[in-house]
Design a protein around this motif. Sequence first.
Motif: not given
Length: 473
Positions: A225-226, A268-269, A432-435, A438-439
Amino acid sequence: MIGKHFGEIVLKNFGYEFSPAQKNAVGLFSQFFFGQKEDSLFVLKGYAGTGKTSLVAAIVNTLLSFEYKVVLLAPTGRAAKVFSAYAGHSAFTIHKKIYRQKSATDGEGEFDLGFNGGTDTLFFVDEASMISNSGEESNFGSGHLLDDLMEYVYNGRNNRLVLIGDMAQLPPVGLDVSPALDPEALRFLYNMEICEAVLTDVMRQAEQSGILFNATAVRHLLGSGKTTPELKITGFPDVCRIGGAELLEEIDSCYGKYGVDETMIVCRSNKRANRFNEGVRRMILYREEDFSCGDKIMIVKNNYFWAKDYERIDFIANGDIATVLKIEKRAELYGRHFARTRLMLAGYEEEITAWVMLDTLTSDAPALTYEENRDLYRSVEADYTDLASRKKRFEKIRENEFFNALQIKFAYAVTCHKAQGGQWDAVFIDQGWVADGMLTDEYWRWLYTAVTRARKRLYFVNFKPEFFDRKEG
């Protein structure tokens, strides 16, 4: 007692003292192997740095020294090459071993499950986390790879299976877990006795590796959960954190030190991979043409058409990497761009000549979309309007060289799923872009899989500062 003697030889071949988990795994394997229960299966799971590959190599070499029959398999050509290198014995792709082509002239490439005439053979399958059972491979047998593998192995008299993998890696696309590493699923699906050993202790000689330290830090996030992994760079010569300004220089340096074939950028993409591929070709390799000799490419859709002229290649697989040796000519038709190209297929070390489709090189989609494939089909069909029979038109299209052109992308940068099963000396991971939302475990599996692609040098590219240990500054 033969089991004890077997364990002593494995230890000698292993070359180090066993950890408690390794000693237990060898004991369980001995019980499985010498127990001779025909409806049994062995699952060996281990994280990066736990000595799984060294232990498997020691077990395989011990069996061979006792003149037992073993077959080594892996889901992809790259994974088979890695398996063969560390085990010191020939390895094959699962598809090549268990399937047989119905007809060499069939452009659709229909493959039946082959007959297993082998007896008293132990089949080892590495990178089992990649094995799907979702029914997507309709050209092969039942379309369910795990089902077909089980049927093939256990149809032979007194044959058994050993599945090896890392349960922290990405599961097959579209799945939450890897069915081939899930003992409960295996029991339920096949009514087998499952013997399971799990390696969790990182080996002492691996503790100085920054690659393995950081892989372990990421792996510990699974199920926790971290949302911050506390990556560490300081004190490790094999890991580095860089920003965009240093990126091209570092990639160029790795090309010089390790070679282009031993350097990989993991993204990532497909969209990000395209941007990196464009930058590498233009600013490091100085390639001005859209497609050039020396380019490293990846096949992005299974192709059965071009393999039929080559004895060693059953089909050219999605994920296979090749080097462009020569571009013989180009063509524009059916609304697409093509090049007749001589290629060297990595893993096979075989030269092939085929038409490749250039349009997929820069597309943000993984390959031609359904609509694009349909449009191409209709464009090719227009050439055969003189044939009244729809079936005859279909047969002509199926044998059309341009309709069967290899769909390719540049392979200096690839997505993590495409990289899975391979390893490179130097690996650059683009965050890349990570909100924040998304973690999740899905992201941590992606990052863990990416980190464990590196053998000697690992770069974290544009990673958030909060991903690192606070002492890193």
